[in-house]
Scaffold this motif. Structure first.
Motif, PDB file in Angstrom:
ATOM      1  N   ALA A  91       0.837  -1.208   0.000  1.00  0.00           N
ATOM      2  CA  ALA A  91       0.000   0.000   0.000  1.00  0.00           C
ATOM      3  C   ALA A  91       0.870   1.256   0.000  1.00  0.00           C
ATOM      4  O   ALA A  91       0.565   2.229  -0.705  1.00  0.00           O
ATOM      5  CB  ALA A  91      -0.933  -0.016   1.211  1.00  0.00           C
ATOM      6  N   HIS A  94       2.207   1.856  -3.463  1.00  0.00           N
ATOM      7  CA  HIS A  94       1.132   2.420  -4.306  1.00  0.00           C
ATOM      8  C   HIS A  94       0.928   3.892  -3.969  1.00  0.00           C
ATOM      9  O   HIS A  94       0.839   4.739  -4.861  1.00  0.00           O
ATOM     10  CB  HIS A  94      -0.187   1.686  -4.060  1.00  0.00           C
ATOM     11  CG  HIS A  94      -0.323   0.383  -4.789  1.00  0.00           C
ATOM     12  ND1 HIS A  94      -0.278   0.282  -6.165  1.00  0.00           N
ATOM     13  CD2 HIS A  94      -0.528  -0.881  -4.340  1.00  0.00           C
ATOM     14  CE1 HIS A  94      -0.441  -0.985  -6.515  1.00  0.00           C
ATOM     15  NE2 HIS A  94      -0.587  -1.710  -5.430  1.00  0.00           N
ATOM     16  N   ASP A  95       0.835   4.183  -2.656  1.00  0.00           N
ATOM     17  CA  ASP A  95       0.567   5.566  -2.220  1.00  0.00           C
ATOM     18  C   ASP A  95       1.665   6.518  -2.680  1.00  0.00           C
ATOM     19  O   ASP A  95       1.415   7.705  -2.877  1.00  0.00           O
ATOM     20  CB  ASP A  95       0.437   5.642  -0.688  1.00  0.00           C
ATOM     21  CG  ASP A  95      -0.846   4.975  -0.207  1.00  0.00           C
ATOM     22  OD1 ASP A  95      -1.715   4.677  -1.058  1.00  0.00           O
ATOM     23  OD2 ASP A  95      -0.969   4.728   1.013  1.00  0.00           O
ATOM     24  N   PRO A  99       5.429   1.856  -9.038  1.00  0.00           N
ATOM     25  CA  PRO A  99       4.804   0.616  -9.513  1.00  0.00           C
ATOM     26  C   PRO A  99       5.020  -0.565  -8.561  1.00  0.00           C
ATOM     27  O   PRO A  99       6.090  -0.706  -7.974  1.00  0.00           O
ATOM     28  CB  PRO A  99       5.513   0.357 -10.857  1.00  0.00           C
ATOM     29  CG  PRO A  99       6.786   1.126 -10.793  1.00  0.00           C
ATOM     30  CD  PRO A  99       6.595   2.261  -9.833  1.00  0.00           C
ATOM     31  N   VAL A 100       3.972  -1.388  -8.450  1.00  0.00           N
ATOM     32  CA  VAL A 100       4.064  -2.654  -7.711  1.00  0.00           C
ATOM     33  C   VAL A 100       3.908  -3.761  -8.754  1.00  0.00           C
ATOM     34  O   VAL A 100       2.895  -3.813  -9.458  1.00  0.00           O
ATOM     35  CB  VAL A 100       2.947  -2.765  -6.650  1.00  0.00           C
ATOM     36  CG1 VAL A 100       2.971  -4.129  -5.982  1.00  0.00           C
ATOM     37  CG2 VAL A 100       3.076  -1.658  -5.620  1.00  0.00           C
TER      38      VAL A 100
END
Ligand code: SAM
Length: 286
Positions: A91, A94-95, A99-100
């Motif tokens: 998370a 992402h925040d 990129p994940v």
């Protein structure tokens, strides 16, 4: 990224490549992951990222990524974030607008489902059931009505009690599949009826050892309709008299309005006479 749940050779080619080419591996337990890294001959920097330092490690990982480093996140076995730490790091990345990239691979839940033979396509993953007997039985009573297959993890310390609770919660002929030590030397995938499972487990002490994942088939339609009815009743009773709520829920689920009226009273924790005062008599079934 996912790592094996037992057999090291289950590490995928892409996962292997990733471990060799990242700058950093953030690991739930660095000693466990060191074995895997040695196995593939990878030498990244190894940093801890577990449930007790996840918030701090999430920020440190974001900083490393911002600095241009490549970071892989692993848990001890299987897929991070599946009954394992990882969600907070993911998370945070992402925040941060970074990129994940998932590198898929083994997970005990999908490994068992692939060998379970249930034709119902939906499944409900429960992680671990509550450890306390009362809470576990209550949860199983709810899950027994699920219209999707139910899968959960269990420890060897509780396997006997859980299987007994499962046999009590399900109809005796409901199909249950036990996966023990999946992908490992003493791997076992055993499919039986819920009623026969406690005896099977009692037969051989080896059957009670190791790591477990258990799945049971979706409830027959008449049982799973009760779960849907509870949801309807919960919402409708907040707005409407119980009698009317029961009639609408009966239309939506195909169950009898009278039965749902009684169920609504029980759910609301109200006594029958109390409801009679406010509501009049039970509804007539259509
Ligand atoms: N993240 C992991 C995954 O993707 O499967 C699960 C981590 S959870 C902390 C560990 C639990 O998963 C074990 O206690 C056991 O219930 C189940 N499990 C893990 N490996 C297993 C295996 N090889 N066979 C059966 N169950 C396994």
């Amino acid at each position: 990224m996912a790592t094996p749940i037992g057999r090291l050779s289950d590490l995928g080619l892409r996962a292997c490549d990733t471990l060799k080419h990242v700058d950093v591996v953030a690991a739930e337990d660095t000693r466990v992951t060191r074995v895997l890294l040695d196995h593939v001959g990878a030498r990244p920097t190894l940093v801890p990222s577990h449930e007790h330092n996840e918030a701090r490690s999430a920020q440190a990982i974001v900083e490393r990524l911002r600095a241009g480093q490549r970071v892989a996140l692993v848990s001890d076995a299987g897929t991070p974030g599946i009954s394992d730490p990882g969600a907070r790091v993911v998370a945070a990345v992402h925040d941060a607008g970074l990129p994940v990239i998932p590198v898929p691979g083994p997970s005990a839940v999908t490994t068992l489902l692939s060998a379970a033979g249930f034709s119902e396509p939906r499944f409900r993953f429960e992680g671990f059931l509550p450890a306390r007997p009362k809470a576990r039985r209550e949860r199983l009573a709810v899950l027994a009505r699920s219209d999707a297959v139910v899968v959960f993890y269990e420890s060897p310390h509780r396997i006997v009690e859980t299987v007994e609770d499962l046999a009590a919660a399900l109809e005796p002929d409901r199909a249950v599949v036990v996966g023990r030590e999946l992908t490992k030397r003493f791997e076992q995938v055993h499919r039986s009826s819920a009623g026969a499972l406690p005896a099977w487990l009692a037969e051989d002490p080896d059957r009670r050892r190791g790591e477990f994942v258990i799945a049971f088939d979706a409830a027959p339609p008449e049982v799973s309709a009760i779960e849907a009815a509870d949801a309807w009743l919960g919402a409708l009773c907040a707005e409407l008299p119980v009698r009317q709520a029961a009639r609408i829920a009966a239309r939506a689920t195909g169950l009898r309005a009278n039965d749902l009226y009684r169920r609504a009273l029980a759910l609301r924790g109200a006594r029958d006479d109390e409801a009679d005062e406010s509501d009049g008599t039970a509804p007539r079934d259509a």
